[in-house]
Motif scaffolding. Sequence first.
Motif, PDB file in Angstrom:
ATOM      1  N   GLU A  18      61.459 -42.383  -2.618  1.00  0.00           N
ATOM      2  CA  GLU A  18      60.278 -40.974  -2.905  1.00  0.00           C
ATOM      3  C   GLU A  18      61.082 -39.802  -2.726  1.00  0.00           C
ATOM      4  O   GLU A  18      60.920 -38.679  -3.307  1.00  0.00           O
ATOM      5  CB  GLU A  18      59.310 -41.164  -1.783  1.00  0.00           C
ATOM      6  N   VAL A  19      62.170 -40.044  -1.595  1.00  0.00           N
ATOM      7  CA  VAL A  19      62.849 -38.826  -1.303  1.00  0.00           C
ATOM      8  C   VAL A  19      63.804 -38.368  -2.303  1.00  0.00           C
ATOM      9  O   VAL A  19      63.658 -37.131  -2.766  1.00  0.00           O
ATOM     10  CB  VAL A  19      63.831 -39.092  -0.215  1.00  0.00           C
ATOM     11  N   PHE A  36      72.207 -33.525  -9.735  1.00  0.00           N
ATOM     12  CA  PHE A  36      71.554 -34.174  -8.744  1.00  0.00           C
ATOM     13  C   PHE A  36      71.913 -35.947  -9.081  1.00  0.00           C
ATOM     14  O   PHE A  36      71.541 -36.240  -9.916  1.00  0.00           O
ATOM     15  CB  PHE A  36      69.868 -34.077  -8.456  1.00  0.00           C
ATOM     16  N   ARG A  37      72.331 -36.404  -8.043  1.00  0.00           N
ATOM     17  CA  ARG A  37      72.571 -37.932  -8.252  1.00  0.00           C
ATOM     18  C   ARG A  37      71.942 -38.603  -7.012  1.00  0.00           C
ATOM     19  O   ARG A  37      72.017 -37.858  -5.864  1.00  0.00           O
ATOM     20  CB  ARG A  37      74.058 -38.342  -8.404  1.00  0.00           C
ATOM     21  N   THR A  38      71.131 -39.735  -7.055  1.00  0.00           N
ATOM     22  CA  THR A  38      70.611 -40.190  -6.126  1.00  0.00           C
ATOM     23  C   THR A  38      71.480 -40.915  -4.863  1.00  0.00           C
ATOM     24  O   THR A  38      72.748 -41.005  -5.012  1.00  0.00           O
ATOM     25  CB  THR A  38      69.534 -41.587  -6.370  1.00  0.00           C
ATOM     26  N   SER A  39      70.923 -41.254  -3.873  1.00  0.00           N
ATOM     27  CA  SER A  39      71.796 -41.744  -2.655  1.00  0.00           C
ATOM     28  C   SER A  39      71.967 -43.159  -2.631  1.00  0.00           C
ATOM     29  O   SER A  39      72.820 -43.696  -1.848  1.00  0.00           O
ATOM     30  CB  SER A  39      71.178 -41.358  -1.317  1.00  0.00           C
ATOM     31  N   ASN A  40      71.053 -43.743  -3.800  1.00  0.00           N
ATOM     32  CA  ASN A  40      71.321 -45.400  -3.941  1.00  0.00           C
ATOM     33  C   ASN A  40      72.760 -45.759  -4.194  1.00  0.00           C
ATOM     34  O   ASN A  40      73.136 -45.681  -5.508  1.00  0.00           O
ATOM     35  CB  ASN A  40      70.446 -45.822  -4.830  1.00  0.00           C
ATOM     36  N   SER A  52      57.885 -44.252  -9.720  1.00  0.00           N
ATOM     37  CA  SER A  52      59.167 -45.278  -9.418  1.00  0.00           C
ATOM     38  C   SER A  52      59.172 -45.920  -8.042  1.00  0.00           C
ATOM     39  O   SER A  52      58.312 -45.136  -6.993  1.00  0.00           O
ATOM     40  CB  SER A  52      60.403 -44.576  -9.450  1.00  0.00           C
ATOM     41  N   ARG A  53      59.464 -46.883  -7.785  1.00  0.00           N
ATOM     42  CA  ARG A  53      59.465 -47.695  -6.522  1.00  0.00           C
ATOM     43  C   ARG A  53      60.941 -48.188  -6.335  1.00  0.00           C
ATOM     44  O   ARG A  53      61.154 -48.877  -7.127  1.00  0.00           O
ATOM     45  CB  ARG A  53      58.556 -48.710  -6.350  1.00  0.00           C
ATOM     46  N   LEU A  54      61.571 -48.127  -5.121  1.00  0.00           N
ATOM     47  CA  LEU A  54      62.881 -48.596  -5.060  1.00  0.00           C
ATOM     48  C   LEU A  54      62.766 -50.312  -5.224  1.00  0.00           C
ATOM     49  O   LEU A  54      61.963 -50.934  -4.658  1.00  0.00           O
ATOM     50  CB  LEU A  54      63.344 -47.924  -3.461  1.00  0.00           C
TER      51      LEU A  54
END
Length: 269
Positions: free
Chosen positions: A194-195, A205-209, A240-242
């Motif tokens: 969500e963040v 922007f790139r996700t922290s995953n 989306s859901r992680l």
Amino acid sequence: ALEIGHDLGAALMTARALESERKLVRELQQVDDYRSQLIATLSHELRTPLTVIAGNLEMLGTLDLSPTADRYHAAMTRGTTRMARVVDDLLLLARVSNPQHPLERVPVDLRSVVRDVVALVESAARGQGLTLDVDLRDDIVVLGDPTELDRLLGNLVSNAVKYTLPGGRISIEAARRGNTVALLVEDDGLGISEVDQRGLFQAFFRTSNPDALREPGTGLGLAIVASVAERHGGRVDVRSRLGEGTAFTVTLPAAAPDDGQNAVEPGFT
Ligand code: ADP
């Protein structure tokens, strides 16, 4: 008289606060314009020498190189290809996010956009053991720039391929909904927290995953998607859901029935 004076003072303070807020907005807009201009100029300046390097590397590749020189050549070619992709994305983002840049408006049948994009990613997807489902309904013509719409869908689908694990499923759907056309790209891949969803459409922007970061990327793809959707009078939403998957929906205004008769076949660039 005291009361009137008090009211006047309060009104003056509100007017001053409003004026300084407007000034701040103007200044922020100027900074943003400057930033976009800088990116556009820089990527433009980098494009020419990059073309020269790429051309010379290609010539070099036709020579009889020693195994060591061949390794250097391969590494330089990979680096140059990657740099060219970043510069091309930057140039495209500068163009589509510039409100002064005119938008071509021709009838585009989204079925041919989907067909183009699927043809491009199909073998990579199959190689990764992914299943691609496509469901296209009638009457999905929009007015816009075919090349930009190709890039919009191309970016969403190549992300789905990049961020879905082997054995996963990707579905692409397009259907008419009232006066709009909805384009859905859904996967059962890594998902986005969500963040991270809050920053998703910002450039770079790139996700922290960490699993997602293993894939090469620039963080420009979704910024391009959002700008293209916006300048076509549409929008993009994410669900989306992680760990479960992601669905992007692009909603675009549908073309009037008469416009569709001359819908063009977009050419992918
Ligand atoms: P890039 O893929 O080049 O990093 P994008 O702007 O296309 O840049 O995407 C930004 C980030 O959003 C990616 O780094 C990735 O972490 C995340 N992302 C985009 N699409 C998906 C998806 N379908 N599934 C999971 N994560 C995604």
